[in-house]
Design an enzyme around this catalytic site. Structure first.
Site, mmCIF file in Angstrom:
data_model
loop_
_atom_site.group_PDB
_atom_site.id
_atom_site.type_symbol
_atom_site.label_atom_id
_atom_site.label_comp_id
_atom_site.label_asym_id
_atom_site.label_seq_id
_atom_site.Cartn_x
_atom_site.Cartn_y
_atom_site.Cartn_z
ATOM 1 N N HIS A 1 0.862 -1.182 0.000
ATOM 2 C CA HIS A 1 0.000 0.000 0.000
ATOM 3 C C HIS A 1 0.897 1.229 0.000
ATOM 4 O O HIS A 1 2.014 1.205 0.518
ATOM 5 C CB HIS A 1 -0.882 -0.026 1.258
ATOM 6 C CG HIS A 1 -1.963 0.995 1.304
ATOM 7 N ND1 HIS A 1 -1.723 2.314 1.609
ATOM 8 C CD2 HIS A 1 -3.303 0.892 1.102
ATOM 9 C CE1 HIS A 1 -2.879 2.977 1.605
ATOM 10 N NE2 HIS A 1 -3.851 2.142 1.288
ATOM 11 N N ASP B 1 2.856 -4.652 8.161
ATOM 12 C CA ASP B 1 1.574 -3.973 8.001
ATOM 13 C C ASP B 1 0.490 -5.045 8.018
ATOM 14 O O ASP B 1 0.335 -5.808 7.066
ATOM 15 C CB ASP B 1 1.559 -3.194 6.682
ATOM 16 C CG ASP B 1 0.224 -2.510 6.420
ATOM 17 O OD1 ASP B 1 -0.687 -2.625 7.256
ATOM 18 O OD2 ASP B 1 0.099 -1.860 5.359
ATOM 19 N N GLN C 1 -4.712 -5.611 6.614
ATOM 20 C CA GLN C 1 -5.630 -6.536 5.951
ATOM 21 C C GLN C 1 -5.605 -7.917 6.592
ATOM 22 O O GLN C 1 -6.229 -8.851 6.076
ATOM 23 C CB GLN C 1 -5.268 -6.645 4.459
ATOM 24 C CG GLN C 1 -5.392 -5.353 3.694
ATOM 25 C CD GLN C 1 -6.830 -4.878 3.546
ATOM 26 O OE1 GLN C 1 -7.774 -5.654 3.654
ATOM 27 N NE2 GLN C 1 -7.007 -3.590 3.292
ATOM 28 N N LYS D 1 -11.157 -1.068 9.585
ATOM 29 C CA LYS D 1 -11.326 -2.258 8.741
ATOM 30 C C LYS D 1 -11.743 -3.484 9.551
ATOM 31 O O LYS D 1 -12.033 -4.539 8.981
ATOM 32 C CB LYS D 1 -10.025 -2.557 7.980
ATOM 33 C CG LYS D 1 -9.568 -1.452 7.036
ATOM 34 C CD LYS D 1 -8.300 -1.840 6.304
ATOM 35 C CE LYS D 1 -7.655 -0.666 5.589
ATOM 36 N NZ LYS D 1 -8.474 -0.129 4.497
ATOM 37 N N CYS E 1 -4.480 2.355 -3.916
ATOM 38 C CA CYS E 1 -3.263 2.809 -3.235
ATOM 39 C C CYS E 1 -2.154 1.766 -3.354
ATOM 40 O O CYS E 1 -1.352 1.584 -2.428
ATOM 41 C CB CYS E 1 -3.526 3.144 -1.771
ATOM 42 S SG CYS E 1 -4.523 4.619 -1.540
#
Length: 418
Positions: A133, A210, A213, A236, A376
């Site tokens: 991202h 990261d 997700q 999210k 992104c």
């Protein structure tokens, strides 16, 4: 409704999410397939936010009146919940930010200002991947520009996986930090954490993951990951916007400098110098996102009550079904892994020569909400020679009927554009 093994009680869960009853465009009930961008919020989270503002609203810490004490207990209680959710060794390793982007930028700036052995400078290297991202690309580009460090990255294979064939050239003795996504937001790829972390540890590099997700969709154990930092966001994972998390190893948080200065992060202040509070407050300058943290705590309670392992199994079944059904659509090409193995619940695709924005607009007219663009993650689109993709992304309230609606909608798109 199509029955698949491993599904949750979708009808019961959907009753917790008021927005999923929304009717749009001539009476069509919304089919929400944009969960990689943001999830919907259950009543339990909405109620927690309302109760905080109606009954407990005050600034946290230092206040001695009852509202301040209640607000502080709720805010710090949310930290306890997040720490348990990710299996952090200590609650003091959980830093609240406003989103994952801020968490990633926080680490980049820490390392830019750090003393040895953590300092990034012109003699060092930074390693990322081509599937990141933008929030995990731009901060490292900025740090490299400011310090003269060299930015390197892993490329992608034709099937949407990381190409680790040159891992010893990408992660070298000069590497100070390796930062990569656990699950791709555009392709759904689940990355091989163990191999990357092992190589980073062999050369003494720090690792930042990261997990934006991943945290909403699967069990997240920061100790098992073996990373030094883990970042994710609340909106999210059924929480409100405006709240993110950075987890970091205690000894690193003690050694690294703060990025933002102001109230709350200090121990003492004089006109000549200041000393800093211990972590996590050292990195939480100013009034924090109090209500948002309370909402995130409620989201953690909600997800935990269902079970992250059960959510992961549900999404795997839905994703496997979606890949099978999308294979029936003529001229549709999935960008990324084409099986449900080692992949998350976001599926990006192109449909013939129809521009993804046109696909998304026609689907919207049928009440189907998807995301279009480069998500992104423009380097991924450049890698595969496409201007953009249409992305359908699923969550714990997604059903096989949602997948069927998407496939029927894509047939309508094809007919519309002839």
């Amino acid at each position: 409704m199509t029955q698949l093994p491993g599904l949750l009680d979708i009808e019961a869960i959907r009753k917790d999410f008021p927005l999923l009853d929304r009717v749009v465009h001539d009476g069509k009930k919304i089919v929400y397939l944009d969960n990689a961008a943001t999830s919907q919020k259950p009543r339990q989270v909405l109620d927690a936010l309302n109760e905080y503002y109606e009954q407990h609203n005050a600034n946290v810490h230092r206040g001695v009146h009852v509202l301040a004490e209640e607000a502080t207990a709720l805010y710090e209680g949310a930290r306890d919940k997040v720490a348990a959710f990710i299996n952090a060794p200590s609650r003091d390793e959980v830093i609240f930010t406003k989103n994952a982007s801020e968490s990633l930028n926080l680490v980049a700036n820490m390392l830019g200002w750090a003393d040895e052995p953590y300092r990034v400078d012109r003699e060092t290297e930074i390693a990322i991947t081509e599937m990141e991202h933008h929030s995990n690309i731009v901060p490292w580009q900025l740090l490299a520009q400011r310090t003269g460090a060299k930015l390197k990255w892993f490329g992608l294979t034709d099937d949407g996986r990381l190409d680790l064939s040159d891992i010893e050239e990408v992660i070298t003795e000069k590497t100070k930090i390796v930062s990569f996504t656990l699950v791709s937001n555009i392709m759904g790829t689940v990355n091989p954490v163990e191999a990357i972390v092992r190589r980073a540890q062999d050369v003494g590099a720090l690792v930042l993951i990261d997990a934006s997700q991943a945290a909403p969709h699967m069990p997240l154990d920061v100790q098992a990951l073996g990373a030094d930092f883990v970042a994710f966001t609340g909106h999210k994972m059924c929480g409100p916007t405006g709240i993110g998390v950075l987890w970091g190893r205690q000894e690193l948080l003690e050694d690294l400098p703060p990025f933002l200065g102001g109230g709350e992060m200090i121990e003492t202040v004089s006109m000549h110098a200041s000393t800093y509070a211990p972590a996590p407050h050292k990195f939480e300058a100013g009034t924090p996102p109090i209500a948002q943290a309370v909402g995130l705590g409620a989201a953690v309670d909600y997800l935990t009550s269902i079970g992250m392992d059960k959510i992961a199994a549900h999404e795997h079944a839905i994703t496997e079904y979606a890949i099978k059904r999308l294979a029936e659509v003529p001229d549709l090409r999935i960008i990324g892994p084409t099986t449900a193995e080692d992949r998350g619940a976001a599926i990006s695709f192109v449909l013939g020569d129809i521009h993804p924005h046109d696909v998304g607009q026609v689907l919207d007219e049928q009440g189907i909400a998807v995301r279009v663009g480069h998500h992104c993650a423009r380097p991924v689109c450049l890698r595969y020679g496409i201007p953009a993709t249409t992305r359908a992304s699923f969550y714990l309230y997604s059903s096989p009927a949602d997948v069927d609606a998407l496939v029927d909608g894509l047939e309508h798109v094809r007919n519309f554009f002839g």
